[in-house]
Enzyme design. Structure first.
Site, PDB file in Angstrom:
ATOM      1  N   LYS A 169      -0.094   4.931   5.006  1.00 59.85           N
ATOM      2  CA  LYS A 169      -1.364   4.225   4.768  1.00 59.85           C
ATOM      3  C   LYS A 169      -2.559   5.169   4.894  1.00 59.85           C
ATOM      4  O   LYS A 169      -3.705   4.771   4.696  1.00 59.85           O
ATOM      5  CB  LYS A 169      -1.522   3.086   5.796  1.00 59.85           C
ATOM      6  CG  LYS A 169      -0.640   1.885   5.524  1.00 59.85           C
ATOM      7  CD  LYS A 169      -0.441   1.003   6.746  1.00 59.85           C
ATOM      8  CE  LYS A 169      -1.642   0.336   7.270  1.00 59.85           C
ATOM      9  NZ  LYS A 169      -1.307  -0.625   8.364  1.00 59.85           N
ATOM     10  N   LYS A 180      -3.537   6.456   7.727  1.00 57.34           N
ATOM     11  CA  LYS A 180      -4.198   6.169   9.007  1.00 57.34           C
ATOM     12  C   LYS A 180      -3.556   7.003  10.110  1.00 57.34           C
ATOM     13  O   LYS A 180      -2.332   7.036  10.237  1.00 57.34           O
ATOM     14  CB  LYS A 180      -4.035   4.686   9.365  1.00 57.34           C
ATOM     15  CG  LYS A 180      -4.963   3.758   8.630  1.00 57.34           C
ATOM     16  CD  LYS A 180      -4.957   2.375   9.304  1.00 57.34           C
ATOM     17  CE  LYS A 180      -6.194   1.593   8.975  1.00 57.34           C
ATOM     18  NZ  LYS A 180      -6.295   0.325   9.698  1.00 57.34           N
TER      19      LYS A 180
HETATM   20  N1  C2G Z   1      -9.529  -7.441  11.401  1.00 50.38           N
HETATM   21  C1  C2G Z   1     -10.517  -8.411  11.592  1.00 50.38           C
HETATM   22  N2  C2G Z   1     -11.731  -8.042  12.065  1.00 50.38           N
HETATM   23  C2  C2G Z   1     -11.992  -6.741  12.355  1.00 50.38           C
HETATM   24  C3  C2G Z   1     -10.994  -5.756  12.177  1.00 50.38           C
HETATM   25  C4  C2G Z   1      -9.750  -6.132  11.697  1.00 50.38           C
HETATM   26  O1  C2G Z   1     -10.280  -9.616  11.337  1.00 50.38           O
HETATM   27  N3  C2G Z   1     -13.230  -6.419  12.814  1.00 50.38           N
HETATM   28  C5  C2G Z   1      -8.225  -7.882  10.881  1.00 50.38           C
HETATM   29  C6  C2G Z   1      -7.847  -7.201   9.564  1.00 50.38           C
HETATM   30  O2  C2G Z   1      -8.443  -7.896   8.477  1.00 50.38           O
HETATM   31  C7  C2G Z   1      -6.326  -7.336   9.562  1.00 50.38           C
HETATM   32  C8  C2G Z   1      -5.985  -7.283  11.069  1.00 50.38           C
HETATM   33  O3  C2G Z   1      -7.205  -7.514  11.790  1.00 50.38           O
HETATM   34  O4  C2G Z   1      -5.923  -8.594   9.025  1.00 50.38           O
HETATM   35  C9  C2G Z   1      -5.417  -5.940  11.469  1.00 50.38           C
HETATM   36  O5  C2G Z   1      -6.357  -4.943  11.072  1.00 50.38           O
HETATM   37  P1  C2G Z   1      -5.860  -3.419  11.035  1.00 50.38           P
HETATM   38  O6  C2G Z   1      -5.208  -3.093  12.318  1.00 50.38           O
HETATM   39  O7  C2G Z   1      -6.976  -2.586  10.529  1.00 50.38           O
HETATM   40  O8  C2G Z   1      -4.694  -3.510   9.946  1.00 50.38           O
HETATM   41  P2  C2G Z   1      -4.644  -2.791   8.530  1.00 50.38           P
HETATM   42  O9  C2G Z   1      -4.709  -1.329   8.711  1.00 50.38           O
HETATM   43  O10 C2G Z   1      -5.610  -3.497   7.678  1.00 50.38           O
HETATM   44  O11 C2G Z   1      -3.126  -3.081   8.092  1.00 50.38           O
HETATM   45  O12 C2G Z   1       0.321  -4.557   5.208  1.00 50.38           O
HETATM   46  C10 C2G Z   1      -0.944  -4.880   5.778  1.00 50.38           C
HETATM   47  C11 C2G Z   1      -1.472  -3.724   6.603  1.00 50.38           C
HETATM   48  O13 C2G Z   1      -0.524  -3.321   7.558  1.00 50.38           O
HETATM   49  C12 C2G Z   1      -2.756  -4.134   7.298  1.00 50.38           C
END
Ligand code: C2G
Length: 147
Positions: free
Chosen positions: A47, A49
């Site tokens: 990803k 990350k």
């Molecule tokens: N999220 C949120 N508010 C934030 C930050 C994140 O609601 N301020 C939500 C994101 O929209 C996501 C979840 O928290 O639904 C997890 O966010 P991340 O850890 O950044 O996950 P991500 O890297 O987006 O991975 O296959 C899907 C991916 O694995 C998602």
């Protein structure tokens, strides 16, 4: 008696923060059993990350949240359909930064995008941390890696 609903979501959940918690809390209102796929360190590399916390820590934190019934490793983009079938998922939920990206899953279950929590993100936390003095950062790192 409303029908039992299985819900599925995925995420990295690095430096777990209130935005992650608020999303999980809102997701919990949509059903009865919540399965969370936590991205492995290897998948995060795919990803693009780089995580501060190792998978085991991120998975343990998410798994300790009241209402999270099961944590599974997220190892690829392609595993969602298999997971939806395996766990009889009724609703797939993500934050709306992903709006539209998983609509193809509507063939298998409901797909809902919930509003993100504004003003907080792992990137923002990392930026704040990186602005602290190098020796304080060094001692923080050693504390994290001693756990
Ligand atoms: N999220 C949120 N508010 C934030 C930050 C994140 O609601 N301020 C939500 C994101 O929209 C996501 C979840 O928290 O639904 C997890 O966010 P991340 O850890 O950044 O996950 P991500 O890297 O987006 O991975 O296959 C899907 C991916 O694995 C998602």
């Amino acid at each position: 008696m409303p029908a039992h609903k299985n819900i599925l979501t995925y995420g990295t959940f690095d430096l777990f923060h209130i935005g992650h918690l608020r999303l999980i809390q809102r997701i919990l209102k949509l059903g009865d059993k919540l399965i969370v796929g936590v991205s492995t360190d290897e998948f995060n590399a795919v990803k693009g990350k780089k995580c501060t916390m190792p998978f085991e820590h991120r998975a343990d934190i998410v798994g300790s949240i009241k209402g999270v019934d099961l944590v599974i490793p997220e190892q690829s983009w392609e595993q969602k359909i298999k997971d939806i079938k395996k766990f009889n998922v009724d609703i797939f939920v993500m934050g709306d930064d992903w709006k539209g990206k998983f609509d193809y899953l509507k063939e298998y279950c409901d797909v809902i995008y919930l509003p993100r929590t504004e003003g907080i993100s792992t990137t923002k936390i990392k930026k704040t941390l990186s602005s602290i003095s190098p020796d304080l950062k060094q001692s923080l790192n050693s504390v994290i890696h001693q756990m």
